[in-house]
Design an enzyme around this catalytic site. Structure first.
Site, mmCIF file in Angstrom:
data_model
loop_
_atom_site.group_PDB
_atom_site.id
_atom_site.type_symbol
_atom_site.label_atom_id
_atom_site.label_comp_id
_atom_site.label_asym_id
_atom_site.label_seq_id
_atom_site.Cartn_x
_atom_site.Cartn_y
_atom_site.Cartn_z
ATOM 1 N N HIS A 1 47.502 -54.284 -96.730
ATOM 2 C CA HIS A 1 46.358 -53.397 -97.004
ATOM 3 C C HIS A 1 45.374 -54.029 -98.003
ATOM 4 O O HIS A 1 44.274 -54.378 -97.629
ATOM 5 C CB HIS A 1 46.765 -51.994 -97.483
ATOM 6 C CG HIS A 1 47.756 -51.318 -96.585
ATOM 7 N ND1 HIS A 1 47.500 -51.099 -95.250
ATOM 8 C CD2 HIS A 1 49.009 -50.841 -96.804
ATOM 9 C CE1 HIS A 1 48.544 -50.512 -94.693
ATOM 10 N NE2 HIS A 1 49.479 -50.334 -95.608
ATOM 11 N N ASP B 1 51.214 -51.420 -88.193
ATOM 12 C CA ASP B 1 51.731 -50.544 -89.238
ATOM 13 C C ASP B 1 52.446 -49.293 -88.712
ATOM 14 O O ASP B 1 53.575 -49.380 -88.264
ATOM 15 C CB ASP B 1 50.572 -50.208 -90.189
ATOM 16 C CG ASP B 1 51.022 -49.597 -91.505
ATOM 17 O OD1 ASP B 1 52.208 -49.291 -91.634
ATOM 18 O OD2 ASP B 1 50.188 -49.405 -92.407
HETATM 19 C C1 NGQ Z 1 55.459 -46.900 -95.441
HETATM 20 N N1 NGQ Z 1 53.244 -46.101 -95.589
HETATM 21 O O1 NGQ Z 1 56.103 -47.834 -95.928
HETATM 22 O O2 NGQ Z 1 55.578 -46.563 -94.272
HETATM 23 C C2 NGQ Z 1 54.458 -46.211 -96.328
HETATM 24 C C3 NGQ Z 1 54.932 -44.849 -96.701
HETATM 25 C C4 NGQ Z 1 56.330 -44.805 -98.775
HETATM 26 C C5 NGQ Z 1 52.198 -46.838 -95.879
HETATM 27 N N2 NGQ Z 1 52.235 -47.565 -96.941
HETATM 28 C C6 NGQ Z 1 56.305 -44.856 -97.283
HETATM 29 N N3 NGQ Z 1 51.141 -46.775 -95.121
HETATM 30 O O3 NGQ Z 1 55.316 -45.014 -99.423
HETATM 31 O O4 NGQ Z 1 57.409 -44.509 -99.263
HETATM 32 ZN ZN ZN Z 2 53.285 -50.285 -94.036
#
Ligand code: NGQ
Ligand code: ZN
Length: 452
Positions: A267, A318
């Site tokens: 990101h 993602d």
């Molecule tokens: C993830 N999502 O790793 O899927 C995270 C959320 C978290 C993004 N960074 C999970 N888009 O932050 O624990």
């Molecule tokens: Zn991710």
């Protein structure tokens, strides 16, 4: 042997190109060649992209989190729903979902995937008998579909900035550094059964899910393998890290971690101009996930600043809410145009946007995954994709315009063939394992829904 009417080679476009493959690699590239009986004939041959960031299981939630509940909807409310979704997910379902996701990626033109894998344990947090059970499921899905896998076991030790305790759905992710090291060893051992292009890297989830001392202990475990980390995705994350560590996340990493060309910050959305230039110059590959970043309301990447500092980049799907290489490319450029009220933003100086984005993502994605790929050149892994230049979306275009057509006009259905390290998995636009993988996916999601 592959015979292509046109191919994109490192020194430009060439006609009548015959490619010899051996042991998953490109052995020879002949221009102006004659086709021979038995050659696989394709139209336009390109280096296939590596998809550098995936959480495969999230694919099964696509369409389930687009309902506005009372109050403010944000990344953080989406995350709550995602955690709840994990209350039931079984190892078999994980494998079936990942296989479907990898099949869709290959049909869209990705030869390889970086699986940022953080669901390790049973609901509630107890490890499986085999600590790397769910890593093994990801590997089994890669084996079923033939996609090139860079497996990235995730270190996720805390529930939020400042070493908060894990809670609820996060319990399935948790390891301290010692247990993470054991899990990594088990994953490396399991990966030995996969093709030799398989890579195992490491991924501290984010600064908020680790702490400076743990990170310093975990990083040497990577050796020469890739290191991926989510960073500066959301303003609240930047605020939380700043309040805790006295520096913004990217600023902190540049000052305290050995960030270099093995690193893939995912990101990197909310950066100051100094962070943008500093991170680009470190050699790290920015892991951009435009569709998911739009879907989660993250904000646009600072593309002009990154390009001005000669930054490397690649693409990731993602959350897998939609798997489409062409849409990923155009969403990235459109996010810049909408913000800057300008056209043709992501290209240094003058040139084709599609060509800059495609070639950049091919090279950067491969590097981020530790794959010797990204160019159609003797000696490289045979990660190749063929598209139908006669498709109505492309038939009027030649040279780099074909890449502009791919980026801005084409559906993914223009992909006819795909090779992952020489494994010819998509033929005539269809993945060779479709008949097995798709019904298993339907069954897994039906079972998952019935259990909640
Ligand atoms: C993830 N999502 O790793 O899927 C995270 C959320 C978290 C993004 N960074 C999970 N888009 O932050 O624990
Ligand atoms: Zn991710």
């Amino acid at each position: 042997m592959i015979f292509a009417r046109q191919a994109l080679l490192p020194d430009g476009w060439a006609g009548d190109v015959r490619i010899t493959l051996t042991g998953g690699r490109i052995a020879g590239v002949e221009k102006g060649a004659q086709a021979a009986a038995g050659d696989v004939r394709v139209d336009v041959l390109l280096p296939a992209l590596s998809n550098l960031h995936s959480h495969a299981f999230q694919r099964a939630m696509a369409g389930m989190t687009e309902y506005r509940a009372k109050g403010r909807e944000s990344f953080w409310t989406w995350r709550e729903l995602m955690y709840r979704f994990l209350d039931r997910l079984t190892p078999g379902q994980m494998q079936a979902i990942a296989a479907q996701v990898y099949l869709e990626m290959q049909e869209a033109g990705y030869a390889a995937v970086g699986e940022f894998h953080y669901v390790h344990h049973q609901p509630g947090g107890a490890p499986y008998a085999d600590i790397a059970e769910l890593s093994a499921r990801i590997m089994a899905a890669a084996a079923e579909t033939g996609i090139g896998l860079t497996h990235l076991p995730v270190l996720y030790s805390y529930g939020g900035a400042g070493q908060m305790a894990l809670a609820g759905g996060q319990l399935r992710f948790g390891n301290d550094v010692s247990r993470f090291a054991r899990l990594l060893e088990a994953a490396r051992a399991a990966a030995k059964a996969l093709p030799t292009d398989t890579v195992v890297g490491i991924a501290p989830h984010s600064l908020r899910a680790t702490c400076p001392e743990d990170l310093a202990r975990a990083l040497p475990l990577a050796g020469a393998a890739p290191v991926h980390i989510h960073v500066a995705e959301q303003p609240k994350e930047v605020e939380d890290i700043s309040a805790w560590l006295g520096a913004r996340p990217v600023e902190w990493l540049l000052a305290h971690a050995p960030v270099d060309g093995r690193w893939c910050p995912i990101h990197a959305t909310h950066m100051t101009p100094e962070e943008t230039a500093g991170l680009a110059r470190s050699g790290a590959v920015a892991g951009l996930c435009p569709i998911t970043e739009a879907n989660l309301g993250d904000g646009p990447f600072n593309g002009p600043g990154w390009i001005a500092a000669d930054g490397a980049f690649g693409l990731g799907s993602d959350s897998n809410v939609r798997i489409s290489l062409t849409e990923e490319l155009r969403t990235l450029e459109y996010s810049q145009r909408l913000r800057d009220v300008e056209r043709n933003v992501l290209v240094p100086g003058e040139g084709s946007v599609g060509a800059f984005l495609y070639k950049g993502a091919a090279a950067g994605g491969a590097r981020a995954l530790g794959r010797d790929a990204g160019r159609v050149e003797a000696g490289r892994l045979a990660d190749l994709v063929a598209v139908d230049g006669g498709h109505p979306a492309l038939c009027a275009l030649t040279g780099d315009q074909l890449l502009d057509g791919l980026c801005f006009a084409a559906p993914d259905g223009v992909v006819t063939d795909l090779w992952s390290a020489g494994r010819h998995q998509v033929r005539g636009g269809r993945h060779v394992a479709r008949e097995r993988v798709v019904p298993a996916y339907r069954k897994a999601v039906a079972e998952l829904l019935a259990s909640v």
